[in-house]
Design an enzyme around this catalytic site. Structure first.
Site, mmCIF file in Angstrom:
data_model
loop_
_atom_site.group_PDB
_atom_site.id
_atom_site.type_symbol
_atom_site.label_atom_id
_atom_site.label_comp_id
_atom_site.label_asym_id
_atom_site.label_seq_id
_atom_site.Cartn_x
_atom_site.Cartn_y
_atom_site.Cartn_z
ATOM 1 C CG ASP A 95 43.852 41.222 30.053
ATOM 2 O OD1 ASP A 95 45.004 40.805 30.305
ATOM 3 O OD2 ASP A 95 42.889 40.455 29.892
ATOM 4 C CD GLU B 202 40.262 37.712 37.353
ATOM 5 O OE1 GLU B 202 39.024 37.866 37.500
ATOM 6 O OE2 GLU B 202 40.819 37.744 36.248
HETATM 7 C C1 GLC Z 1 42.915 37.893 32.470
HETATM 8 C C2 GLC Z 1 44.246 38.403 33.012
HETATM 9 C C3 GLC Z 1 45.377 37.539 32.483
HETATM 10 C C4 GLC Z 1 45.104 36.095 32.842
HETATM 11 C C5 GLC Z 1 43.705 35.632 32.417
HETATM 12 C C6 GLC Z 1 43.317 34.282 32.998
HETATM 13 O O1 GLC Z 1 42.843 38.017 31.099
HETATM 14 O O2 GLC Z 1 44.448 39.736 32.699
HETATM 15 O O3 GLC Z 1 46.605 37.970 32.994
HETATM 16 O O4 GLC Z 1 46.072 35.262 32.289
HETATM 17 O O5 GLC Z 1 42.746 36.554 32.839
HETATM 18 O O6 GLC Z 1 43.425 34.294 34.396
#
Ligand code: GLC
Length: 425
Positions: free
Chosen positions: A163, A392
């Site tokens: 992101d 995460e």
């Molecule tokens: C964030 C991450 C993305 C992922 C999402 C859910 O937005 O950057 O890659 O798919 O979270 O985990």
């Protein structure tokens, strides 16, 4: 120790399982995410093959008529996430977002088939998914590669799955912050704001969503209308790997037309990847499709491209580059070059290490014959889990756990790493 880690990983996948889809983690991400689901299915397959197939089938049940598979499916209401369905307004019966995410489903389906204990089930369920995945691939080339270059563009940073990468900073300047209106972010209520994107970045994310919404989510218009059009090597590498895997599976199943189609597409794309190579950085870089120039940002996106069967000389250079990076961090693979002044080891995709990326890089390197460095990535990944739990993402120098906890795809990747019989260092 390893048994305990395995049990904990399975427990996390079960806690986050809502029946026919899995949330990335409760609270922060309360819906179904596209590439999370495809990768998490791999983890589920270690203890419940049928459930793993369902995960991917649920995702494709929400494929758009034009072939796109959306990045979020809002199965149930939950106001703990922003931007929700009222912002996207895509008009779907079960609401979805209007953009996509890395196309890793083709790879995941191939891997599920390769390891299936229930062969009949695997063949039957994979055969039904193959044409749907291929339609998604067609969608990419029709809508995101209008000049037939063999490389597809993303039109929103969220599509890359990385992101707030430093890759987007320069191009993002072109996206206005004005006129977006007031909004209340939710992510910073669930996770430390210092580990998340900035407010200004959020304004630009939302500006793009509003721009696409104003165009009625008509994908034939969005690419050219977006001030953000970037060719991401990691994103393309994933798509090309999936195309190859789809071709192989289709061949096995006697679906010859589909096999030929996907193989030709992969060959074209793999040749086009050369356009993204940087001699200076000895890795692939993103390309700004508006200006036609490479973006000077050595991120993990350019290393992730090795997930595809790229030119062996390029794979070798990437292996060397990761070895050099390994001397600067404790835990591989940082999402940005730690020697770049813009590196930030705690902030999301601007430095932290992510296990899903590690998994894909290690898989590609191993296939290219660079087993030593692949093993190093796996070993430091497992060490990280032992030290910091199933977060995460992690600070690559200290191992500090960041973002959400009890994270689905982190747990899934751990099961994958353990299944390979690799010991934690
Ligand atoms: C964030 C991450 C993305 C992922 C999402 C859910 O937005 O950057 O890659 O798919 O979270 O985990």
């Amino acid at each position: 120790m390893l048994d305990h880690i395995r049990d904990h990983a399975v427990e996390i996948l079960k806690i986050n399982d809502l029946g026919n889809y899995t949330v990335p983690t409760h609270g922060l991400y309360p819906f179904q995410w596209n590439w999370d689901s495809a990768l998490s299915a791999l983890g589920q397959s270690h203890f419940d093959e049928a459930r793993a197939w369902t995960e991917i089938e649920t995702l494709f049940a929400h494929q758009w008529d034009d072939g796109m598979v959306p990045h979020i499916i809002f199965h149930k209401e939950d106001d703990g996430y922003y931007p929700g369905p009222d912002v996207w307004q895509t008009g779907r019966a079960v609401p979805t977002s209007g953009i996509t995410q890395p196309a890793v489903a083709g790879f995941a389906v191939r891997r599920l088939v390769d390891r299936a204990k229930d062969r009949d089930q695997a063949q039957q369920r994979a055969k039904a998914l193959l044409p749907l995945i291929s339609r998604w691939h067609d969608w990419f080339y029709a809508n995101r590669d209008p000049d037939g270059e063999g490389l597809v563009a993303i039109i929103h940073p969220w599509e890359s799955g990385r992101d707030n990468s430093i890759d987007w900073d320069e191009v993002f300047e072109r996206v206005p912050t004005e006129g977006v209106g007031e909004f209340q972010r939710r992510d910073t209520q669930h996770a430390n704001p210092d580990h998340r994107p900035t407010q200004e970045q959020y304004q630009r994310y939302i500006w793009l969503v509003q721009c696409f919404r104003d165009l009625g989510w008509d994908n034939s218009l969005l690419h050219d209308a977006s001030p953000f059009r970037v060719v991401d090597p990691g994103f393309n590498g994933i798509l090309l790997r999936s195309a190859m895997d789809l071709a192989d599976l289709a061949g096995q199943f006697g679906m010859h037309e589909l096999a030929t189609h996907e193989r030709a597409r992969a060959a074209h794309g793999l040749a086009a990847m050369e356009r993204l190579w940087s001699e200076t950085h000895q890795q692939y870089l993103c390309l700004d499709r508006v200006t036609g120039s490479l973006i000077d940002s050595a991120s993990v996106g350019g290393l992730l491209a090795v997930f595809a069967p790229v030119d062996p000389a390029r794979a070798k250079a990437i292996a060397k580059r990761i070895e050099a990076i390994a001397d600067k961090v404790t835990f591989l693979v940082p999402s940005h070059d730690p020697q770049d002044a813009r590196y930030d080891g705690l902030r999301y995709w601007r430095g932290p290490a992510w296990l899903i990326v590690n998994y894909m890089i290690a898989d590609g390197l191993s296939a290219a014959g660079h087993e030593g460095v692949a093993q190093r990535i796996v070993d430091t990944s497992l060490k990280l889990i032992g030290q910091s739990g199933f977060a995460e993402y992690y600070d690559p120098k200290t191992g500090e756990p960041c973002g959400g906890r009890e994270f689905t795809w982190t747990a899934a990747m751990v099961l994958e790493f353990l299944q390979k019989g690799r010991p934690a260092a």
